[in-house]
Design a protein around this motif. Structure first.
Motif, PDB file in Angstrom:
ATOM      1  N   LEU A  26      46.846  36.587  37.427  1.00  0.00           N
ATOM      2  CA  LEU A  26      45.775  35.699  37.050  1.00  0.00           C
ATOM      3  C   LEU A  26      44.611  36.571  36.336  1.00  0.00           C
ATOM      4  O   LEU A  26      43.975  37.174  36.957  1.00  0.00           O
ATOM      5  CB  LEU A  26      45.026  35.069  38.451  1.00  0.00           C
ATOM      6  N   CYS A  27      44.232  35.753  35.190  1.00  0.00           N
ATOM      7  CA  CYS A  27      43.307  36.675  34.137  1.00  0.00           C
ATOM      8  C   CYS A  27      41.995  35.939  33.959  1.00  0.00           C
ATOM      9  O   CYS A  27      42.003  34.787  33.906  1.00  0.00           O
ATOM     10  CB  CYS A  27      44.041  37.023  32.930  1.00  0.00           C
ATOM     11  N   PHE A  28      40.961  36.783  34.455  1.00  0.00           N
ATOM     12  CA  PHE A  28      39.516  36.322  33.962  1.00  0.00           C
ATOM     13  C   PHE A  28      39.047  36.646  32.694  1.00  0.00           C
ATOM     14  O   PHE A  28      39.184  37.996  32.524  1.00  0.00           O
ATOM     15  CB  PHE A  28      38.737  36.660  35.204  1.00  0.00           C
ATOM     16  N   SER A  29      38.577  35.987  31.812  1.00  0.00           N
ATOM     17  CA  SER A  29      37.958  36.225  30.607  1.00  0.00           C
ATOM     18  C   SER A  29      36.789  35.763  30.355  1.00  0.00           C
ATOM     19  O   SER A  29      36.443  34.783  30.744  1.00  0.00           O
ATOM     20  CB  SER A  29      39.141  35.835  29.380  1.00  0.00           C
ATOM     21  N   ILE A  30      36.049  36.438  29.318  1.00  0.00           N
ATOM     22  CA  ILE A  30      34.641  35.849  28.816  1.00  0.00           C
ATOM     23  C   ILE A  30      34.979  36.059  27.247  1.00  0.00           C
ATOM     24  O   ILE A  30      35.452  36.986  26.459  1.00  0.00           O
ATOM     25  CB  ILE A  30      33.648  36.611  29.276  1.00  0.00           C
ATOM     26  N   GLY A  31      34.955  35.097  26.699  1.00  0.00           N
ATOM     27  CA  GLY A  31      35.090  34.929  25.111  1.00  0.00           C
ATOM     28  C   GLY A  31      36.227  35.180  24.655  1.00  0.00           C
ATOM     29  O   GLY A  31      36.636  35.735  23.526  1.00  0.00           O
ATOM     30  N   GLY A  32      37.190  34.979  25.409  1.00  0.00           N
ATOM     31  CA  GLY A  32      38.723  35.235  25.216  1.00  0.00           C
ATOM     32  C   GLY A  32      39.203  36.451  25.575  1.00  0.00           C
ATOM     33  O   GLY A  32      40.418  37.154  25.243  1.00  0.00           O
ATOM     34  N   LYS A  33      38.452  37.353  25.948  1.00  0.00           N
ATOM     35  CA  LYS A  33      38.879  38.820  26.288  1.00  0.00           C
ATOM     36  C   LYS A  33      38.567  39.048  28.037  1.00  0.00           C
ATOM     37  O   LYS A  33      37.891  38.552  28.653  1.00  0.00           O
ATOM     38  CB  LYS A  33      37.879  39.871  25.685  1.00  0.00           C
ATOM     39  N   MET A  34      39.729  39.627  28.269  1.00  0.00           N
ATOM     40  CA  MET A  34      39.971  39.722  29.824  1.00  0.00           C
ATOM     41  C   MET A  34      38.822  40.726  30.255  1.00  0.00           C
ATOM     42  O   MET A  34      38.699  41.893  29.631  1.00  0.00           O
ATOM     43  CB  MET A  34      41.277  40.324  30.040  1.00  0.00           C
ATOM     44  N   PHE A  35      38.337  40.504  31.468  1.00  0.00           N
ATOM     45  CA  PHE A  35      37.545  41.592  32.120  1.00  0.00           C
ATOM     46  C   PHE A  35      38.212  41.995  33.702  1.00  0.00           C
ATOM     47  O   PHE A  35      37.828  42.943  34.250  1.00  0.00           O
ATOM     48  CB  PHE A  35      36.120  41.169  32.129  1.00  0.00           C
ATOM     49  N   CYS A  36      38.758  40.955  34.110  1.00  0.00           N
ATOM     50  CA  CYS A  36      39.558  41.224  35.510  1.00  0.00           C
ATOM     51  C   CYS A  36      40.983  40.410  35.530  1.00  0.00           C
ATOM     52  O   CYS A  36      41.267  39.368  34.767  1.00  0.00           O
ATOM     53  CB  CYS A  36      38.767  40.579  36.497  1.00  0.00           C
ATOM     54  N   VAL A  37      41.947  41.350  36.101  1.00  0.00           N
ATOM     55  CA  VAL A  37      43.300  40.804  36.471  1.00  0.00           C
ATOM     56  C   VAL A  37      43.870  40.951  37.672  1.00  0.00           C
ATOM     57  O   VAL A  37      43.656  42.126  38.115  1.00  0.00           O
ATOM     58  CB  VAL A  37      44.525  41.504  35.249  1.00  0.00           C
ATOM     59  N   ALA A  38      44.288  40.036  38.360  1.00  0.00           N
ATOM     60  CA  ALA A  38      44.745  40.040  39.629  1.00  0.00           C
ATOM     61  C   ALA A  38      45.997  39.226  39.976  1.00  0.00           C
ATOM     62  O   ALA A  38      46.550  38.344  39.232  1.00  0.00           O
ATOM     63  CB  ALA A  38      43.705  39.365  40.637  1.00  0.00           C
ATOM     64  N   SER A  39      46.779  40.108  40.627  1.00  0.00           N
ATOM     65  CA  SER A  39      48.300  39.515  40.983  1.00  0.00           C
ATOM     66  C   SER A  39      48.253  38.650  41.966  1.00  0.00           C
ATOM     67  O   SER A  39      47.500  38.422  43.002  1.00  0.00           O
ATOM     68  CB  SER A  39      48.829  40.978  41.748  1.00  0.00           C
ATOM     69  N   MET A  40      49.056  37.523  41.634  1.00  0.00           N
ATOM     70  CA  MET A  40      49.107  36.364  42.262  1.00  0.00           C
ATOM     71  C   MET A  40      50.302  36.589  43.576  1.00  0.00           C
ATOM     72  O   MET A  40      50.361  35.715  44.186  1.00  0.00           O
ATOM     73  CB  MET A  40      49.365  35.121  41.761  1.00  0.00           C
ATOM     74  N   GLU A  41      51.154  37.612  43.265  1.00  0.00           N
ATOM     75  CA  GLU A  41      52.066  37.860  44.155  1.00  0.00           C
ATOM     76  C   GLU A  41      51.792  38.876  45.025  1.00  0.00           C
ATOM     77  O   GLU A  41      50.922  39.997  44.627  1.00  0.00           O
ATOM     78  CB  GLU A  41      53.378  37.877  43.338  1.00  0.00           C
ATOM     79  N   PRO A  42      52.211  39.023  46.413  1.00  0.00           N
ATOM     80  CA  PRO A  42      52.009  40.370  47.133  1.00  0.00           C
ATOM     81  C   PRO A  42      52.895  41.553  46.468  1.00  0.00           C
ATOM     82  O   PRO A  42      53.887  41.290  46.259  1.00  0.00           O
ATOM     83  CB  PRO A  42      52.610  39.746  48.556  1.00  0.00           C
ATOM     84  N   PRO A  43      52.343  42.702  46.671  1.00  0.00           N
ATOM     85  CA  PRO A  43      51.096  42.965  47.376  1.00  0.00           C
ATOM     86  C   PRO A  43      49.914  42.629  46.334  1.00  0.00           C
ATOM     87  O   PRO A  43      49.923  42.966  45.297  1.00  0.00           O
ATOM     88  CB  PRO A  43      51.269  44.629  47.772  1.00  0.00           C
ATOM     89  N   PHE A  44      48.836  42.298  47.175  1.00  0.00           N
ATOM     90  CA  PHE A  44      47.697  42.156  46.210  1.00  0.00           C
ATOM     91  C   PHE A  44      47.178  43.263  45.430  1.00  0.00           C
ATOM     92  O   PHE A  44      47.027  44.382  46.021  1.00  0.00           O
ATOM     93  CB  PHE A  44      46.495  41.332  46.913  1.00  0.00           C
TER      94      PHE A  44
END
Length: 115
Positions: A26-44
């Motif tokens: 799961l990627c979080f972006s601002i202006g199309g640029k990622m600032f945080c990426v999190a795994s949706m599958e364990p382990p977190f």
């Protein structure tokens, strides 16, 4: 902090979008640029950008390491067992957001309603 809490915090920041990349991140972006990426599958686990001065110290902390493929851009990976508090995670994610935002062109900032 778990995925839903991280997601809620990221989405509380102005002009943030989310999408799934690489089938399970799961990627979080601002202006199309990622600032945080999190795994949706364990382990977190999750990754975020830090400034160059903090990169070495953070990467050496328990449960933290240079992020694969992104370490050269000063991204840190937080695995299960990291020692960051919820407040520290929010601070680091906010810092990552601001670092990425500061590099965006004015046109992109204006389109996102950030100017």
């Amino acid at each position: 902090m778990h995925l839903e809490a991280l997601r809620a915090y990221c989405l509380s920041l102005a002009a943030v979008t989310e999408d799934v990349k690489w089938d399970h991140d799961l990627c979080f972006s601002i202006g199309g640029k990622m600032f945080c990426v999190a795994s949706m599958e364990p382990p977190f686990s999750f990754s975020f950008k830090v400034d160059a001065e903090d990169f070495q110290a953070l990467s050496a902390m328990p449960g933290l390491s240079p992020a694969p493929y992104l370490a050269r851009y000063h991204w840190v990976l937080a695995n299960e067992g990291h020692t960051l508090s919820s407040q520290e995670i929010e601070h680091r994610v906010r810092e990552s957001y601001e670092l990425i935002k500061s590099k965006l062109p004015k046109k992109v900032l204006k389109e996102a309603g950030l100017l």
